[in-house]
Design a protein around this motif. Structure first.
Motif, short mmCIF file in Angstrom:
data_model
loop_
_atom_site.label_atom_id
_atom_site.label_comp_id
_atom_site.label_asym_id
_atom_site.label_seq_id
_atom_site.Cartn_x
_atom_site.Cartn_y
_atom_site.Cartn_z
N VAL B 52 0.79 -1.28 -0.07
CA VAL B 52 -0.01 0.02 -0.10
C VAL B 52 1.00 1.24 -0.15
O VAL B 52 0.47 2.08 -0.14
N ALA B 54 2.08 2.92 2.56
CA ALA B 54 1.62 3.71 3.35
C ALA B 54 2.63 4.53 4.22
O ALA B 54 2.62 5.60 4.74
N CYS B 55 3.52 3.62 4.83
CA CYS B 55 4.11 3.86 5.82
C CYS B 55 5.56 4.80 5.35
O CYS B 55 5.99 5.66 6.29
N GLU B 141 -8.96 3.47 23.38
CA GLU B 141 -9.62 2.31 24.00
C GLU B 141 -8.93 0.87 23.75
O GLU B 141 -7.91 0.98 22.82
N ASP B 152 -5.72 -3.32 20.99
CA ASP B 152 -5.31 -2.20 21.80
C ASP B 152 -4.88 -0.93 20.89
O ASP B 152 -3.80 -1.04 20.13
N ASN B 154 -4.01 1.90 21.37
CA ASN B 154 -2.73 2.58 21.66
C ASN B 154 -1.62 2.27 21.05
O ASN B 154 -0.79 3.02 20.77
N ILE B 157 -0.36 1.24 14.72
CA ILE B 157 0.20 2.35 13.96
C ILE B 157 -0.54 2.49 12.52
O ILE B 157 0.12 3.16 11.55
N LEU B 158 -1.51 1.94 12.40
CA LEU B 158 -2.54 1.97 11.24
C LEU B 158 -1.78 1.43 10.02
O LEU B 158 -1.74 2.07 8.73
N VAL B 177 -10.92 0.49 7.93
CA VAL B 177 -10.36 2.13 8.81
C VAL B 177 -11.46 2.90 8.80
O VAL B 177 -12.24 2.88 7.81
N MET B 178 -11.70 3.49 9.67
CA MET B 178 -12.58 4.49 9.96
C MET B 178 -12.00 5.92 10.41
O MET B 178 -11.02 5.92 10.95
N GLY B 179 -12.83 6.96 9.96
CA GLY B 179 -12.04 8.11 10.42
C GLY B 179 -10.96 8.86 9.55
O GLY B 179 -10.52 8.24 8.67
N ARG B 180 -10.52 10.06 9.72
CA ARG B 180 -9.61 10.73 9.14
C ARG B 180 -8.41 11.32 9.71
O ARG B 180 -8.71 11.42 11.03
N GLY B 181 -7.46 11.44 9.08
CA GLY B 181 -6.04 11.58 9.73
C GLY B 181 -5.63 10.94 11.07
O GLY B 181 -5.73 9.93 11.02
N VAL B 182 -5.40 11.79 12.10
CA VAL B 182 -4.93 11.16 13.27
C VAL B 182 -6.10 10.51 14.12
O VAL B 182 -5.89 9.87 14.92
N SER B 184 -8.05 8.48 12.64
CA SER B 184 -8.27 7.12 12.14
C SER B 184 -8.13 6.00 12.90
O SER B 184 -7.23 6.10 13.92
#
Lengths: 473, 243, 169, 548
Positions: B52, B54-55, B141, B152, B154, B157-158, B177-182, B184
């Protein structure tokens, strides 16, 4: 005119604390308070974390007695899992706790208390410290280091890492004992035993010099509490939690750790972050009790090892049964050290000690769990609540020093009344006020070491907070 | 690169870090480099999963191309001159790794993956011993609702390895994956607790491809969670043989 | 396991001790520095300890070394951190504590350890202390930004200081 | 519709218009509509009926007239004369209708010699404000679909591409990639199936060019797409339009339906063998979906996230097929180019930038609205003349172009010509055409943070540098604004800018540091002024106290 004396920080104890003395118009001490000024926001930190992380988190948050927290935490987790720990794992855990007793007691006696005991309470503060001690009594100091090393090395050999072993896990331990490690620990026993024996012998020769301190260093009737094994033997890991009264009569014994809240209440005072646990049926503050070495030897009948039992007999004879002066924490500590070394040998020689079956696996079967173990300083209670997915929702920790909080306060007052004269402040008076605190070897830390390094300062202030006199060391 | 070279793989030669190497035209620079003993750091990449990019740790310099390109998704071309370890790349990689560390709460010392963590190993490899950027300390969470596994957030690293293995290898597509940016975050189905997911087959592949302690088996204590990723290439190869 | 005097002269030993609590953020800077040193400064004759705190038994290892470098954290506004801003790196050459040393506790200071090393084990290493002034000592891991910068600075200093060979007096 | 039918409709409609004595055009694009221009139109209708003049006065809804700050806008065409009114209210309707044969209503009249009107060159917006966007006939009357008919009957696909190449048109979405080159790449890419996508996911803060074109002249975009499809060999197209543009969507839908009914879309277009269908795809408002690979992912029904290029969509795009993506304004230029020839288009603008550019003027400027100017015009001309300068006697400070990916250009560079390359030299970009004017009251660090906040919250979260780097940069900017940052924080900010710029996966990430970089370039003192140099940071150098 009423005055206050502040001793801040109290030195040679773990963590951050201060003492305030309030003087009456006659210069006599009216009141004394022992404040713990370091706040441990730790219960919040663990919220939401998986319970399996608790032993390592608690161990790392306090660096002074990591093994003790590991032990209590693992036991609380065992309770949540509702499992029976394999017998070998129990032995290994005991082994580690005893090694911890050895090294911790060695530090307390040789490095924190010896300057007072060996050099004298009224010695010039400029030399009454560990440096003065090592200069004057290098052999004793070397003994202290060797004994500590024996304990530390045993912990390291068991857990793989000196300070933060990840070896204790819910359900047991995560690695069986390596035969080579067993041999190495065994090899260190003769020397450790020698040191432990000669230190007790030595202490017995000097203890009578301190009769005045024995009389007023927290010398009052209180209850005592701690773990006790079947047949009333000394205990540090399992067994039942017992309260005795000042006459040595059994008051109550907990059937299981989870009952602790029926008997232990926790009072909060404005002047200190440290909670003051008390024996609930007696109410606060009458429900005063002590834990730790003195309590443990008072509530048991014997150690169950020959050398320690022999010494215990002499202790009872000379110090009383139960011994009521907190000064005797020192002596009791040395007895426990001797026993710990004996017991380590005995456990290592058990036939099943090298068994590979050392861990019971289970998932949480209970939403609330309590673990009680004996830390060198006294009973340590970890109480956890989790959600159905095994995440921490609540934690309560009652640390050894907490149990002793009321007693420390009262001890401070007793000593201050006896020694401190506000009209002519002398260093030796104030040192005794601190020294009584040190008999309990309090661990207030779970904090940073960087905060502890401040010059000692004692302030004499009037009611309005005006500084009247300052003593600096 | 164009489609015709992709369709008919041919042997080509190129230069990586001054070393002449040969490759098939459908090979990524990452593969070619690794075949030739040149290590390029990766985090989101895993053999057996679609890349992908991405990293951004595997970024490389290609002579004549102004942009830095991800080695995992850049394909070998005749005459290419590739740099994989220039001082500039090293610097960027360290910063990127710092950004990853700062994004969530990687408390290594108490983590169940301590000592078996690819992120930790990468920090050692790239010489990142501390983080100069600000920590975010987000409140995250722990999803412990699954019977056997735990997520976890926490420690996440997505990298989306779990999302990809679940979709492409297991075929369940439970994770996404849900949400945007940090903000996510990895979710299960339509953002339900993992344990409530109807699509999860509890195969555990996601746990073992996860590079950190974000996805772990329950019941493991600190430092005990070692991952096994070897199954993935085998699985992929066996499936190729059967299809 | 001390080396003999001749062995030492041939191969002077350096001991680096970084200490602090890594779960109290900036307090862990000493340990972080020791870890870094383990990766970047390790070579024969260099021993590196990372520790939660200084403990008496280190006295023996200290006595065996020719040079000791301590790395610690300090709270801004207190002790060494007094009048200093977070992130500052303070370097001191330290001597064994004399008897008037005020800091006594479970927290043993480097000076006290040196005194113990010399009084009990007869070792006389040169010693220096680096202190990084910190600001955030809350629960959690990771350094605050000024301290992280201080660490970078400290690393340069460590590299420079440990490269210069010195012999035991 | 055959070419003949088309011509017939064109002539009929023109005739009908010239039969009418007055034509009252009421702007019903989103800006004026938000000022209830629909009620105004009803009022004028009523007034016309009331005066009994419905046979000689036509009242029409039209698209955007540009001067949005003066809305609602009305224009009255009487033969060759045209009068423009601003700020018209329903109660003015009677007066307006009465004035038709006499003098214009002075108090509402826009001066016709305003530079705002005289300095513009309209290609893309040629029909905006003139035709009823909901009537196909109106578009056809203005030579609509003539280009398509011409291409289908007289030109090969290669001819069309050649004409676009000759025109020198470059992509109007931001990148400025030569349109003809892109088309020929798609045309040459092997594949049975190809797609044309119109990017109408206009997301820059302050930009509304595409919306306005879609609302005012939707058929122009359809025609451009059809021409592109014919040229590259595609038979299906998508318009990816953001759901926040309901009026544009409604008008597009209507236009597609009209075009299909008229045989201008669908099978056998204009009676030829060429077939082309267009579907709408609504975007959920993610800025990153303006990035072409993310847009493709979104059209495919996936999470809108970009993927590394190459391969470019021209090679592997929608569903893996060669795909042509252009934005609304680019497509809107196509019909005139094919109709009038590439040379005609190339004669407008400059050497390197041909044609015109539509800009949305916003911020501290008198004439906010939509303008179309020839490439190469100076920024000063736009700001001071067309835009009418900064209001309230304030000093002009900077103009922000290119949206979040762009940058701020200070007063010293106002005389630079507006071109792709010059703007780039100045540290900004042409972008899609948003232009935000700032006066002396704006602090540039605040401006940078505003755009960084946008980039941060619009980051898709896929790649690390953009996801976390934008957060870090935003944090540092916040710290600087709060006066809590040390000089080292500024260094860190610069370092992060470099890393994010060079390592991000897509254009959004790569350009996200631009607002910081360009403000730092011209206004670094505003950063320095806010640094805390006597607090913690400044003394964070090593102190050495020997022998303490």
């Amino acid at each position: 005119m009423a005055q206050q004396i502040k001793i801040e920080p109290v030195t040679r104890i773990e963590g951050h604390a201060k003492i305030t003395l309030t003087l009456g118009d006659d210069g006599k001490v009216n009141d004394a308070m022992f404040h713990v000024t370091q706040f441990r926001g730790f219960e919040k930190f663990v919220e939401g974390r998986p319970l399996t992380e608790m032993p390592s988190i608690t161990a790392r948050i306090c660096g002074i007695c990591p093994v003790s927290h590991l032990m209590a935490s693992a036991k609380a987790c065992d309770d949540l899992l509702s499992v029976e720990i394999p017998p070998t794992a129990v032995k290994l855990r005991r082994l580690m706790n005893l090694a911890q007793f050895t090294q911790s007691h060695a530090l307390s006696f040789f490095h924190l208390s010896s300057p007072d005991l060996l050099l004298g309470f009224d010695a010039d503060p400029a030399t009454r410290n560990v440096v003065g001690l090592v200069r004057k009594h290098p052999q004793r100091a070397a003994d202290g280091i060797k004994l500590r090393k024996f304990g530390q090395r045993a912990i390291e050999l068991l857990g793989g890492k000196r300070v933060h072993p990840a070896w204790l896990v819910p359900g047991g331990v995560n690695k069986a004992l390596d035969p080579a490690a067993r041999e190495e620990i065994l090899a260190g026993i003769p020397q450790a035993l020698d040191i432990a024996r000669r230190t007790v012998e030595f202490f017995k020769t000097i203890v009578d010099q301190f009769h005045h301190e024995i009389d007023c260093f927290g010398n009052f009737p209180t209850m005592f509490a701690g773990l006790v094994a079947p047949h009333d033997l000394w205990e540090h890991y399992d067994g039942t939690f017992r309260f005795i009264d000042s006459d040595g009569i059994d008051v109550v014994e907990l059937n299981e750790p989870r009952e602790y809240q029926r008997y232990i209440g926790e009072a909060v005072e404005e002047f200190s972050y440290l909670k003051s646990p008390y024996y609930k049926p007696m109410g606060y503050p009458d429900g005063i009790y002590r834990v730790g070495p003195l309590a443990r030897v008072n509530i048991c009948k014997g150690f169950g090892t020959p050398l320690a039992d022999e010494e215990l007999a002499e202790f009872r004879q000379r110090a009383g049964n139960p011994a009521l002066s907190s000064f005797h924490f020192h002596w009791a500590r040395l007895l426990e050290t001797l026993h710990a070394v004996e017991q380590i040998q005995r456990i290592l020689e058990a036939p099943d000690i090298l068994d590979k079956q050392v861990r019971a696996r289970a998932r949480p079967n209970r939403l609330e769990g309590v673990g009680i173990s004996e830390a060198p300083r006294g009973s340590l209670i970890h109480h956890y609540k989790i959600d159905e997915d095994g995440r921490m929702v609540w934690a309560n920790l009652i640390i050894a020093t907490g149990h002793n909080n009321l007693s420390i306060n009262r001890g401070v007052l007793q000593v201050a009344k006896e020694y401190v004269d506000g009209t002519k402040l002398k260093e030796g008076m104030l040192n005794r006020v601190e020294a009584v605190v040190r008999t309990y070897d309090p661990c207030l830390s779970c904090s940073t070491h960087a905060l502890g390094q401040m010059a000692m300062k004692i302030e004499l202030t009037d009611r309005e907070g005006q500084v009247l006199d300052v003593l600096k060391r | 690169m164009n489609m015709s070279t992709l369709a008919t793989p041919q042997v080509i030669t190129l230069q990586i870090d001054g070393q002449d190497v040969s490759a098939r035209a459908d090979e990524s620079i990452l593969d070619v480099a690794r075949e030739n003993g040149i290590d390029i750091p990766t985090m989101c990449h895993l053999d057996g999963l679609d890349p992908v990019g991405a990293c951004r740790l595997c970024l490389i310099e290609i002579e004549g191309t102004p942009k830095l390109l991800p080695a995992c998704m850049t394909y070998a071309e005749e005459g290419m001159r590739v740099l994989t370890d220039s001082p500039r790349l090293q610097k960027y990689r360290r910063t990127i790794l710092e950004l990853i560390f700062a994004e969530r709460n990687h408390v290594c010392s108490v983590c169940v993956s301590n000592g078996h963590c690819e992120l930790q190993n990468m920090a050692v490899k790239l010489g990142v011993s501390h983080v100069t950027v600000a920590y975010r300390y987000p409140k995250m969470e722990v999803d412990s609702s699954h019977d056997r596994f735990r997520l976890d957030h926490n420690r996440c690293i997505l990298c989306t390895r779990c999302v990809r293995v679940c979709d492409a290898v297991e075929g369940a597509h439970t994770k996404d994956v849900m949400g945007r940016g940090v903000l996510s975050a990895i979710i299960h189905d339509l953002n339900e607790p993992w344990g409530d997911s109807d699509t999860c087959t509890s195969c555990g592949k996601c746990v073992h491809v996860c590079p950190t302690g974000a996805l772990v088996e329950k019941g493991t204590a600190s430092s005990e969670m070692a991952k096994r990723t070897q199954f993935l290439p085998y699985l992929t190869r066996m499936r190729e043989h059967h299809s | 396991m001390c080396l003999s005097a001749e062995q030492r002269l041939d191969n002077p030993t350096l001991l680096i001790i970084g200490y602090g609590n890594t779960l109290r953020r900036d307090d862990g800077v000493g340990v972080e520095a020791a870890r870094w040193a383990g990766e970047h400064l390790a070579r024969p004759g260099v021993r590196i300890f990372e520790s939660h705190q200084l403990v008496p038994e280190m006295a023996e290892d200290i006595a065996c070394a020719d040079r000791v470098v301590f790395i610690d954290a300090s709270v801004a506004g207190l002790g060494v951190g007094k009048g200093r801003a977070p992130g500052e790196v303070v370097h001191e050459v330290i001597k064994p504590a004399d008897e008037s040393d005020p800091s006594l506790g479970h927290h043993i200071t480097p000076q006290v350890l040196l005194a113990m090393a010399s009084a009990i084990f007869g070792g006389c290493p040169e010693a220096e202390l680096f202190t990084v002034v910190g600001s955030d000592f809350d629960h959690g891991s990771g350094l605050s930004e000024p301290v992280a910068r201080g660490l970078s600075r400290l690393q340069e200093l460590l590299r420079a200081h440990t490269l210069t060979e010195r012999s035991c007096p | 519709m055959t070419p003949e039918e088309l011509t017939q409709m064109r002539d009929q409609t023109r005739q009908k218009k010239s039969d009418c004595k007055h034509c009252v055009n009421v702007c019903t694009a989103a800006g004026c509509l938000s000022l209830r221009s629909d009620q105004l139109k009803d009022a004028i209708d009523k007034a016309v009926h009331h005066a009994g003049r419905q046979d000689e006065v036509t009242v029409k809804s039209v698209g955007c007239m540009g001067l949005c700050s003066g809305g609602p806008l009305v224009s009255v065409e009487s033969g060759d004369d045209e009068v423009m009114y601003h700020d018209v209210k329903p109660e003015d309707a009677g007066e307006l209708v009465q004035s038709l044969d006499t003098e214009p209503v002075k108090r509402l009249q826009c001066p016709s010699d305003m530079p705002f009107f005289t300095q513009q060159t309209k290609i893309v917006l040629e029909n905006s404000g003139k035709i009823d966007p909901e009537l196909l006939e109106d578009y056809i009357a203005n030579d609509g679909y003539a280009a398509l008919t011409k291409a289908l009957t007289e030109m090969s696909p290669e001819d069309v591409i050649k004409e676009v190449q000759t025109s020198g048109l470059r992509g109007r979405g931001g990148g400025g990639y030569p349109t003809g080159l892109k088309w020929s790449t798609v045309a040459k890419s092997p594949g049975q199936k190809k797609y044309v996508i119109c990017n109408a996911d206009e997301g820059d803060p302050g930009a509304f060019m595409d919306r306005s074109v879609l609302e005012s002249d939707p058929h122009r975009v359809l025609e451009g797409m059809a021409l592109a499809a014919y040229a590259v060999g595609a038979d299906a197209g998508y318009i990816y339009v953001r759901a926040e543009y309901p009026l544009a969507i409604a008008r597009l839908k209507r236009a597609i339906r009209q075009a299909e009914r008229a045989g201008l879309l669908g099978a056998h277009i204009g009676g030829s063998t060429f077939r082309f269908m267009i579907e709408l795809r609504l975007g959920a408002g993610a800025f990153v979906c303006g990035e072409e690979t993310a847009l493709i992912a979104s059209v495919e029904g996936k999470r809108g996230q970009p993927r590394p290029r190459p391969p470019y969509p021209a090679q592997r795009g929608l569903w893996g097929c060669p795909t042509l993506i252009n934005n609304v304004e680019t497509f809107a230029n196509i019909a005139p180019i094919v109709r009038n020839g590439g040379d005609w288009f190339a004669s407008i603008g400059t050497e390197k930038a041909k044609g015109t550019k539509v800009f949305a003027l916003a911020g501290k400027i008198n004439n906010t609205g939509l303008i179309e100017v020839p490439m190469g015009i100076s920024l000063r001309e736009i700001v001071e003349n067309i835009g009418g300068g900064v209001p309230d006697g304030k000093q002009f400070k900077a103009v922000q172009t290119g949206g979040p990916s762009g940058g701020c250009i200070p007063i010293d560079h106002l005389d630079m010509p507006v071109e792709y390359d010059t703007l780039k030299q100045l540290g900004s970009i042409m972008g899609s055409g948003g232009m935000i004017i700032m006066d002396e009251t704006s602090n540039m660090v605040d401006v940078a943070r505003y755009f960084m906040e946008f980039c941060m919250s619009e980051s898709c979260g896929k790649c690390v540098p953009c996801r976390v780097g934008t957060w870090q940069m935003h944090e540092l900017l916040t710290k600087i604004i709060a006066g809590e940052a040390a000089p080292k924080d500024l260094d860190l900010l610069k370092e992060l800018c470099e890393v994010v710029q060079n390592t991000s996966l897509c254009g959004l990430g790569m350009t996200s540091p631009n607002p910081v970089l360009s403000t730092l370039r011209y206004f670094e003192h505003e950063y320095l002024e806010r640094l805390n140099t006597n607090g913690h940071g400044a003394t964070a150098e090593a102190a050495s106290t020997e022998g303490a």
